[in-house]
Design a protein around this motif. Structure first.
Motif, mmCIF file in Angstrom:
data_model
loop_
_atom_site.group_PDB
_atom_site.id
_atom_site.type_symbol
_atom_site.label_atom_id
_atom_site.label_comp_id
_atom_site.label_asym_id
_atom_site.label_seq_id
_atom_site.Cartn_x
_atom_site.Cartn_y
_atom_site.Cartn_z
ATOM 1 N N TRP A 65 -103.203 -47.884 45.860
ATOM 2 C CA TRP A 65 -104.322 -48.616 46.441
ATOM 3 C C TRP A 65 -105.242 -47.642 47.175
ATOM 4 O O TRP A 65 -104.783 -46.756 47.897
ATOM 5 C CB TRP A 65 -103.821 -49.666 47.429
ATOM 6 N N THR A 66 -106.545 -47.825 46.995
ATOM 7 C CA THR A 66 -107.528 -46.988 47.680
ATOM 8 C C THR A 66 -108.671 -47.871 48.167
ATOM 9 O O THR A 66 -109.166 -48.730 47.427
ATOM 10 C CB THR A 66 -108.094 -45.899 46.757
ATOM 11 N N LEU A 67 -109.078 -47.657 49.409
ATOM 12 C CA LEU A 67 -110.225 -48.360 49.977
ATOM 13 C C LEU A 67 -111.357 -47.372 50.185
ATOM 14 O O LEU A 67 -111.208 -46.390 50.916
ATOM 15 C CB LEU A 67 -109.840 -49.003 51.316
ATOM 16 N N LEU A 68 -112.488 -47.609 49.548
ATOM 17 C CA LEU A 68 -113.679 -46.793 49.728
ATOM 18 C C LEU A 68 -114.616 -47.538 50.678
ATOM 19 O O LEU A 68 -115.146 -48.603 50.331
ATOM 20 C CB LEU A 68 -114.382 -46.523 48.402
ATOM 21 N N VAL A 84 -115.434 -50.819 48.266
ATOM 22 C CA VAL A 84 -114.885 -50.957 46.907
ATOM 23 C C VAL A 84 -113.403 -50.650 46.999
ATOM 24 O O VAL A 84 -113.003 -49.656 47.609
ATOM 25 C CB VAL A 84 -115.574 -49.991 45.908
ATOM 26 N N VAL A 85 -112.582 -51.524 46.417
ATOM 27 C CA VAL A 85 -111.135 -51.334 46.428
ATOM 28 C C VAL A 85 -110.673 -50.984 45.021
ATOM 29 O O VAL A 85 -111.060 -51.645 44.046
ATOM 30 C CB VAL A 85 -110.405 -52.599 46.909
ATOM 31 N N VAL A 103 -115.595 -54.926 44.035
ATOM 32 C CA VAL A 103 -116.613 -54.846 45.081
ATOM 33 C C VAL A 103 -116.265 -55.849 46.178
ATOM 34 O O VAL A 103 -115.866 -56.982 45.907
ATOM 35 C CB VAL A 103 -118.013 -55.155 44.512
ATOM 36 N N VAL A 104 -116.421 -55.415 47.427
ATOM 37 C CA VAL A 104 -116.159 -56.279 48.584
ATOM 38 C C VAL A 104 -117.463 -56.481 49.350
ATOM 39 O O VAL A 104 -118.142 -55.510 49.695
ATOM 40 C CB VAL A 104 -115.100 -55.657 49.516
ATOM 41 N N GLU A 105 -117.813 -57.738 49.586
ATOM 42 C CA GLU A 105 -118.973 -58.079 50.406
ATOM 43 C C GLU A 105 -118.478 -58.756 51.676
ATOM 44 O O GLU A 105 -117.764 -59.769 51.614
ATOM 45 C CB GLU A 105 -119.907 -59.036 49.653
ATOM 46 N N ILE A 106 -118.836 -58.225 52.825
ATOM 47 C CA ILE A 106 -118.425 -58.787 54.113
ATOM 48 C C ILE A 106 -119.651 -59.400 54.774
ATOM 49 O O ILE A 106 -120.629 -58.707 55.057
ATOM 50 C CB ILE A 106 -117.807 -57.701 55.015
ATOM 51 N N LYS A 107 -119.616 -60.700 55.011
ATOM 52 C CA LYS A 107 -120.746 -61.425 55.589
ATOM 53 C C LYS A 107 -120.316 -62.114 56.885
ATOM 54 O O LYS A 107 -119.147 -62.465 57.048
ATOM 55 C CB LYS A 107 -121.271 -62.476 54.593
#
Length: 362
Positions: free
Chosen positions: A117-120, A141-142, A151-155
């Motif tokens: 697992w990698t978290l960018l 991006v994970v 893709v991760v979107e944090i709102k």
């Protein structure tokens, strides 16, 4: 200082690919808000308040704290697979956007080959738009052990009872689709290198992880949002954009968007670039009020909406529509003209009935 293109601007461009004015101004990095002020048509306030920005940054920091443990847990809950442990968080620092984009591509390649697992965190992605590069920065991006990139979107808007405001989710999906499109470009490059080395090939997920506060708390919750439709539309619309060089070549020699020049000269320069106004522009473009005034001044039917404009075919002005409806102009064999005349007849019939009814009542 030129303003770089971001995912929100690209999503707006994709929604209105026929607007050469926006394509040129965004490509040139012109501050459209300041330009609207100089033209005497200031736009409504765009973007979030400072309070909302600070709240969003605090929430994002909480989601990504402790090496992104909570973020990876949320993704694992929605997608399954191997349970995340000891995720890598590579350093993506580099000189300039080009350097950061190259460093991100290398980190994605290494993460895919590692099988973990990698978290960018805030990677930099490059995408060519109308012949010019745009650099985009998603929240995260994970990379999963199976080589899947998400893709991760944090709102900061809430999910109440596992549902969020559809309009806000739609805007987030359109923005995320731009990131997915850029990520696919990187995946293509990494796939070529993977074939040469025998490493696993990456796969870009077409569902993005949308992370929001749960109910009225500051606790994160998440949902997978399928962006295949938005991705298809964005890919097609961006491909339709005219190259910025071609638009710029049509400008008069010496034309400039400098804000310190006399207002009449600035207005002439802006008006020399064709615009395609629609009511949807009011929520996406700082020049919308200026373009709306110009569209209304020439009775353009685009001011009434794209759907109506598409139905009217070759009738491009309100005057032409009224003349066609009254039988003063237009080809009766044209379906749009025939429909207008039928609608006018039904309206006259209804008004006549209302008048007779009113007379009887009296």
């Amino acid at each position: 200082m030129p303003r770089p293109l971001d995912a929100r601007a690209l999503a707006a461009l994709a929604a209105n690919p026929g607007c050469r004015r926006r394509a040129l101004l965004d490509g040139a990095g012109v501050d459209k808000g300041a330009l609207a002020e100089a033209l005497g048509s200031p736009s409504a306030a765009f973007g979030q308040s400072q309070f909302a920005i600070a709240r969003g940054n605090t929430f994002e920091s909480r989601v990504k704290s402790d090496g992104g443990t909570e973020l990876l847990r949320l993704l694992h809950e929605r997608t399954g697979g191997e349970e995340p442990r000891d995720a890598a968080v590579p350093d993506l620092a580099a000189a300039g956007p080009e350097g950061r984009a190259a460093r991100t591509a290398l980190a994605l390649r290494e993460a895919t080959a590692s099988g973990g697992w990698t978290l960018l965190d805030h990677p930099m992605l490059a995408l060519e738009v109308a012949g010019s590069p745009a650099y985009l920065e998603p929240d995260a991006v994970v990379v999963a052990p199976d080589g899947r990139w998400t893709v991760v979107e944090i709102k900061s808007f809430p999910m109440i009872d596992a549902a969020a405001d559809p309009a806000k989710v739609g805007a987030a999906a359109r923005q995320a689709a731009v990131y997915v499109l850029a990520l696919e470009r990187v995946a293509g490059l990494v796939s070529g290198a993977a074939q040469d080395t025998g490493s696993p090939a990456p796969a870009v997920a077409h569902s993005v992880l949308l992370v929001c506060p749960k109910d009225f708390s500051n606790l994160p919750t998440a949902s997978l949002v399928d962006v295949r439709k938005q991705l298809s539309v964005t890919r097609r619309q961006l491909a339709r954009l005219t190259r910025i060089e071609e638009i710029a070549d049509a400008l008069a020699p010496g034309a400039s968007f400098a804000l310190d020049q006399p207002a009449p000269e600035l207005t002439d320069t802006v008006e020399s670039v064709p615009a395609t106004y629609a009511p949807e522009c009011l929520s996406a473009c700082e020049l919308a009020f200026h373009c709306r005034d110009r569209a209304r001044s020439v009775d353009a039917v685009t001011a009434l909406g794209r759907g109506l404009r598409a139905e009217l075919g070759g009738l491009t002005s309100v005057g032409a529509v009224l003349d066609a409806a009254r039988g003063h102009a237009g080809d009766a064999a044209d379906p749009a003209v025939a429909a207008l005349r039928r609608a006018a007849a039904l309206r006259a019939e209804a008004l006549a009935g209302a008048t007779v009814g009113g007379a009887v009542c009296r």
